[in-house]
Design an enzyme around this catalytic site. Structure first.
Site, short mmCIF file in Angstrom:
data_model
loop_
_atom_site.label_atom_id
_atom_site.label_comp_id
_atom_site.label_asym_id
_atom_site.label_seq_id
_atom_site.Cartn_x
_atom_site.Cartn_y
_atom_site.Cartn_z
NE ARG A 39 38.44 48.72 45.36
CZ ARG A 39 37.57 47.85 44.84
NH1 ARG A 39 36.52 48.29 44.16
NH2 ARG A 39 37.75 46.55 44.97
NE ARG A 98 40.73 54.86 46.84
CZ ARG A 98 41.19 53.63 47.10
NH1 ARG A 98 40.96 52.64 46.28
NH2 ARG A 98 41.86 53.40 48.21
CB SER A 107 42.53 50.44 40.93
OG SER A 107 41.66 51.03 39.99
CB SER A 109 48.19 49.15 46.68
OG SER A 109 47.29 48.24 47.23
CD GLN A 130 47.86 45.52 52.95
OE1 GLN A 130 47.52 45.60 51.78
NE2 GLN A 130 48.06 44.37 53.56
NE ARG A 188 59.55 16.68 57.54
CZ ARG A 188 58.53 17.32 56.96
NH1 ARG A 188 58.34 17.20 55.66
NH2 ARG A 188 57.71 18.04 57.67
#
Length: 433
Positions: A39, A98, A107, A109, A130, A188
């Site tokens: 976009r 689009r 909006s 994905s 991506q 830990r």
């Protein structure tokens, strides 16, 4: 409520599994498409998707990986912006314009992918890649897709293994407390004693059409594809950019051709080595300004066995006296070419018994476009026009006459070093077994 959600999810999976079985039983070949969403209205970094990263538009890194993987029947960019469309087409993608309804800040994905699926009924499997994952390689896509085509998964998504201790902020009655999420503070674990956690890195999501039509990207028979941390790069805000640039120079995918075979650099004089200006003295002598950084870059290439030839065109000739001075200054031959630059460059390559993949070309305008496209490595200065930038494989941060040639020289040497290192690793691996 929880039971209702569980039933809904189960019913979705049943529908997806039935559709997958029907398709498998039909024996038809599936149309597999790559789709990059880009976009134009990025809030964090304006037009982030086409901003230059290590000399390449950000979206160019993933498009090159998708196209070179040869796994897709079609590669698409979904955008609402003219400039992104031009870059997408220059890097080998088809463009889906689009609608405004899926181009809003709100909006998702999934909304955009569902629109693409509705308008492209021939597509059966979608890989949503991506644009902000510039260290993606073709082998990542190939291996992940085989999990769908050969192992029968309906969705596969990329993850990276993290060894982070996570804590949670808990608010109760105006008080704020802190509690551990994934560790026991009194015991830990050492890193080597803990498998870590799988975190989505957002690089890609493979999904079947049936899955997307049901309104989810991950579902049915799903699986993860683990990527190594060095390939897991994401860019969201400006501070991510310099870190991503260093990472992509080391771990990014630079194309099918091996850069170590480059034996010749052809560099335009006007608009690359110089800033394009010609100064004329009162006595009629022509003068140009040459940056010492650029001449040093040329000598760096020469020391590594790369021949450098400076070229000028018939439309922008260099006088013999000036050519002689440039030759003395740079140690390069200066050649005058006619209007058909590609034809004359090809004749020069034939004389030297070179292929295009062995040639690097630096140009600066429309007459150079063919050579920029054909050369194994190509570059333009920062201030080149868009038509040349779109054709080049590398776009310099520096302007013409201000270090652009030095920058491209360093880029060539970096790729040669990277390729030699990979060859040495391959040799070591072969000798190990």
């Amino acid at each position: 409520m929880a039971a209702a959600k569980k039933r809904t999810r189960s019913s979705i999976e049943d529908v997806i599994d039935r559709k997958a079985k029907v398709f498998k039983d039909s024996g038809e070949k599936r149309h597999i498409a790559a789709l990059i969403l880009a976009r134009g209205g990025s809030k964090g970094i304006p037009l982030k998707n086409i901003k230059m990263l290590a000399g390449v538009p950000l979206i160019g890194w993933v498009l090159r990986a998708a196209v070179d993987s040869k796994q897709f029947d079609s590669v698409w960019v979904s955008t609402d912006h003219d400039d992104i469309e031009k870059v997408a087409k220059a890097w080998g993608a088809q463009v889906h314009r689009r609608s405004p309804e899926v181009s809003k800040d709100s909006s998702s994905s999934l909304d955009t992918i569902q629109e693409f699926v509705r308008l492209n009924p021939e597509v059966d499997v979608i890989c949503h890649i991506q644009a902000t994952s510039p260290c993606l390689h073709p082998f990542h896509l190939k291996e992940a897709l085989e999990m769908i085509t050969k192992q029968g998964f309906t969705s596969v998504f990329s993850v990276v293994r993290r060894h982070h201790f996570r804590w949670q902020e808990v608010k109760k009655g105006g008080r704020v407390a802190t509690q551990p999420l994934n560790l026991d503070p009194s015991n830990r674990p050492r890193r080597q004693d803990w498998d870590g956690e799988l975190c989505e890195n957002g690089s890609f999501y493979f999904s079947t059409r049936a899955l997307i039509e049901e309104g989810v990207l991950q579902g049915g028979k799903w699986a993860y594809y683990e990527m190594l941390p060095e390939y897991s790069v994401d860019i969201d805000v400006d501070i991510d950019w310099p870190v991503a640039e260093q990472r992509v120079l080391r771990f990014g995918y630079f194309g099918l051709d091996k850069p170590e075979v480059v034996r010749l650099l052809l560099c335009k004089v006007s608009g690359c080595l110089t800033d394009g200006r010609v100064l004329i003295s009162v006595s009629g002598e022509e003068m140009v300004s040459v940056n010492t950084r650029d001449t040093m870059g040329i000598r760096m290439l020469q020391r590594e066995g790369v021949e450098v030839i400076l070229i000028s065109s018939g439309e922008d000739p260099v006088t013999k006296a000036l050519a002689d001075k440039l030759s003395q200054r740079t140690g390069c031959e200066v050649k005058q070419l006619g209007k058909d630059i590609q034809c004359e460059v090809k004749a020069m390559m034939d004389d030297k018994d070179l292929d295009w993949k062995e040639v690097a070309y630096m140009g600066n305008d429309a007459p150079d476009v063919d050579c920029l496209n054909l050369a194994g490595l190509s570059a333009v200065p920062r201030d080149a026009p868009v038509v040349a930038i779109n054709a080049a494989k590398y776009s310099c941060h520096s302007a013409a006459g201000l270090g652009a040639v030095r920058e491209f020289s360093e880029h060539i040497l970096l790729l040669k070093k990277k390729a030699k290192s990979q060859m040495e690793q391959d040799r070591i691996h072969r000798n190990t077994f």
